[in-house]
Design a protein around this motif. Structure first.
Motif, PDB file in Angstrom:
ATOM      1  N   LYS B   4      17.092  18.794  69.499  1.00 46.89           N
ATOM      2  CA  LYS B   4      17.987  18.387  70.574  1.00 46.89           C
ATOM      3  C   LYS B   4      18.042  16.854  70.666  1.00 46.89           C
ATOM      4  N   ASP B   5      16.873  16.229  70.487  1.00 50.22           N
ATOM      5  CA  ASP B   5      16.802  14.768  70.517  1.00 50.22           C
ATOM      6  C   ASP B   5      17.661  14.153  69.419  1.00 50.22           C
ATOM      7  N   TYR B   7      20.138  15.421  67.909  1.00 49.46           N
ATOM      8  CA  TYR B   7      21.520  15.693  68.255  1.00 49.46           C
ATOM      9  C   TYR B   7      22.021  14.642  69.239  1.00 49.46           C
ATOM     10  N   LYS B   8      21.140  14.332  70.201  1.00 53.07           N
ATOM     11  CA  LYS B   8      21.507  13.385  71.238  1.00 53.07           C
ATOM     12  C   LYS B   8      21.692  11.980  70.658  1.00 53.07           C
ATOM     13  N   LEU B  11      24.910  11.787  68.801  1.00 54.07           N
ATOM     14  CA  LEU B  11      26.044  11.683  69.729  1.00 54.07           C
ATOM     15  C   LEU B  11      26.142  10.262  70.294  1.00 54.07           C
ATOM     16  N   THR B  12      24.973   9.695  70.647  1.00 58.47           N
ATOM     17  CA  THR B  12      24.985   8.323  71.160  1.00 58.47           C
ATOM     18  C   THR B  12      25.559   7.383  70.109  1.00 58.47           C
TER      19      THR B  12
END
Lengths: 275, 293
Positions: B4-5, B7-8, B11-12
């Motif tokens: 999830k990290d 992925y984040k 995205l950032t």
């Protein structure tokens, strides 16, 4: 007693070259304070009487274009630096799929000369109905400055130690926070240098503004070219006013460089800008 | 959590580069695409462009203005390379050999100061200096060389050279600073070793400084080569290509057929060929750099 040392041969050559480099400045200045009659007599001497009213006449004609140029360039360069530094940070310190390909896509723009996009841009902006407004120049300027600025800033960010960012991350700072509180403050000197280079480029741009803007939004370069040397007394053209306009046109960059000259000279001389 | 990290962060990353790409797609990539595709059409800016294959390029082969422009451009490139290399290098050498660091800084700054004069003012000023009753002819008269007076921009035999030679003494601040930084980068040990071998003065310049400044020479040569092909403002403003076609260059031709005649398709074809020429030089240059390092 201290003896006065005369400059060596090399320095004499430098001084002579400096003399010739500044000759145009002398020429513009002495003629900017001449009446048309003085100008017709000789363009080289210093007049006995200084006609300062040339400056007020010139100011009337180019004050609006100077304001236009300053507004357009200030907004453009602000967004060039902000958007470029965000992208440069992402390319230097974040990882995401296709990062290298996307960077190459931007890098390849450095190979695209301005003349290739000039005509399509001109037609596109006309079609968008943006001509005769500040946006006609601001939007393409922001796009045009990205590639070079991102390239310089990424080189700079690459050299910043990763530990710096790790420490902030452990403290719970997100990327937006890291960007505003670490990256931006650290990059003020390099942003100033690339900012000056962008300002200098845009300040001298002529073709796009000459194609797109009406009289009300005219930029300085266009106004200088179309400066009507209006017929003054004795049927002679107002060259004095024209020269005064040239002096006034140099003042904004002179102010900028007098504040930031050291930054600019050191920035290029230290080799931080490589192509 | 880990995934999830990641992925984040991704995205950032995209969020950070998104604004740049919006501008680039809108005002860089799309215009580039239009230029490249427009070269194969009869695009006139109003009617829908029709694909006409290589017709524009065939027309270029028989375009006499273009061939005259190309000859002019070659002369221009040769002159501008010499003028952008020799005077700035000499000044950089002279400043580098000034003993006091403070004086060095003063000279560097003084040579940079004239860049506050907008480029367009330099062009307009020289147009005025070159006039029949302008300062250059006045000076010639004053020093008793009145017979050398000429119509600097009005005589088709010399107009091109007049434009190329404006800006005396041709000390580009940017190039001078690049050369200066190159000279500064020469290691002290190398200089000491050369001194022991008796390489001082002129010998030092030719045996040490010039060979070790080759990267700077190459950078400035390629930049001025590319720059001179793109240099439209002086001929546009000073003579608009005249008298006749004596000061026409390809980029001016491209500009005039597009903006005056409205033949965007043909203009883009000329631009495309110029772009390919510049690209070829750039790639050749990069290959040279790579093969050396």
């Amino acid at each position: 007693m201290k003896s006065i040392r005369l400059p060596s041969v090399g320095q004499w050559i430098l001084i002579i070259l400096l003399f010739f480099s500044f000759l145009p400045v002398y020429f513009i200045f002495v003629n900017s304070v001449k009446t048309p009659l003085d100008f017709a007599a000789s363009t080289l001497n210093i007049p006995q009487h200084f006609e300062w009213s040339n400056y007020t006449a010139a100011w009337d004609k180019i004050s609006m274009p100077i304001v236009n140029s300053v507004v357009i360039i200030a907004i453009s360069v602000f967004f060039i630096v902000i958007l470029s530094s965000m992208s440069a940070y992402a390319f230097a310190k974040l990882s995401f799929p296709l990062k290298n390909s996307l960077f190459m896509l931007i890098f390849s723009l450095l190979l695209i000369p301005g003349f290739l996009t000039l005509i399509p841009l001109y037609l596109q902006i006309k079609k968008l109905g943006l001509s005769d407004s500040y946006w006609a120049l601001i939007l393409p300027y922001i796009a045009g400055g990205q590639a070079f600025t991102i390239f310089v800033l990424k080189t700079f960010f690459d050299q910043l130690p990763n530990e710096l960012f790790e420490a902030a991350r452990i403290d719970g700072a997100g990327n937006p926070k890291i960007y505003t509180s670490i990256v931006l403050p650290l990059s003020i000197p390099i942003c100033t240098t690339v900012g000056i280079i962008n300002i200098n480029n845009l300040w001298n741009d002529y073709l796009l503004p000459s194609l797109l803007l009406d009289r009300a939004h005219q930029t300085l370069t266009v106004a200088l070219v179309s400066f009507e040397a209006s017929a003054g007394n004795y049927g002679l053209s107002d060259y004095g006013g024209m020269m005064a306009a040239y002096i006034l046109a140099s003042v904004p960059l002179l102010l900028l460089f007098s504040v930031l000259m050291r930054n600019f000279v050191e920035g290029i001389a230290s080799g931080s800008i490589k192509m | 959590m880990k995934l999830k990290d990641k992925y984040k962060v991704a995205l950032t990353g995209y969020a950070f580069i998104l604004p740049t790409f919006i501008f680039l797609i809108w005002f860089m990539y799309y215009p580039v695409y239009q230029a490249l595709s427009g070269a194969f059409t009869n695009w006139d800016g109003f009617n829908a462009p029709q694909f006409i294959g290589l017709d524009n390029f065939k027309r270029m082969m028989t375009d006499e203005v273009l061939s005259q422009s190309t000859v002019n451009a070659l002369i221009w490139i040769a002159f501008s390379i010499i003028l952008s290399v020799v005077p700035p290098f000499i000044v950089a050498e002279l400043i580098f050999h000034v003993k006091k660091t403070k004086l060095q800084y003063l000279y560097r700054t003084l040579f940079v100061v004239p860049i506050v004069i907008p480029g367009i003012v330099t062009v307009l000023l020289w147009r005025l200096l070159y006039q029949g009753d302008g300062a250059i002819n006045q000076i010639l008269e004053m020093i008793g060389l009145g017979s050398l007076q000429k119509l600097w921009l009005g005589d088709p035999n010399i107009a091109l050279y007049s434009i190329m030679l404006m800006g005396f003494p041709w000390i580009s601040a940017f190039n001078m600073l690049i050369f200066y930084s190159g000279l500064q980068g020469i290691p002290q040990e190398v200089i000491e070793a050369a001194k022991l071998e008796g390489a001082t003065g002129w010998k030092r310049v030719f045996r040490l400084d010039i060979p070790l400044s080759l990267p700077q020479f190459r950078l400035i040569i390629i930049l001025s080569l590319i720059g001179s092909l793109q240099n439209i403002i002086p001929p546009l403003i000073m003579t608009n290509g005249g008298p006749g076609y004596s000061t026409y260059v390809p980029i001016l031709h491209m500009y005039n057929v597009s903006t005056v005649n409205g033949e965007f398709g043909y203009g883009m074809a000329v631009a495309l060929i110029m772009f390919l020429v510049i690209l070829l030089f750039t790639i050749l240059n990069m290959k040279l750099v790579k093969s050396e390092s």
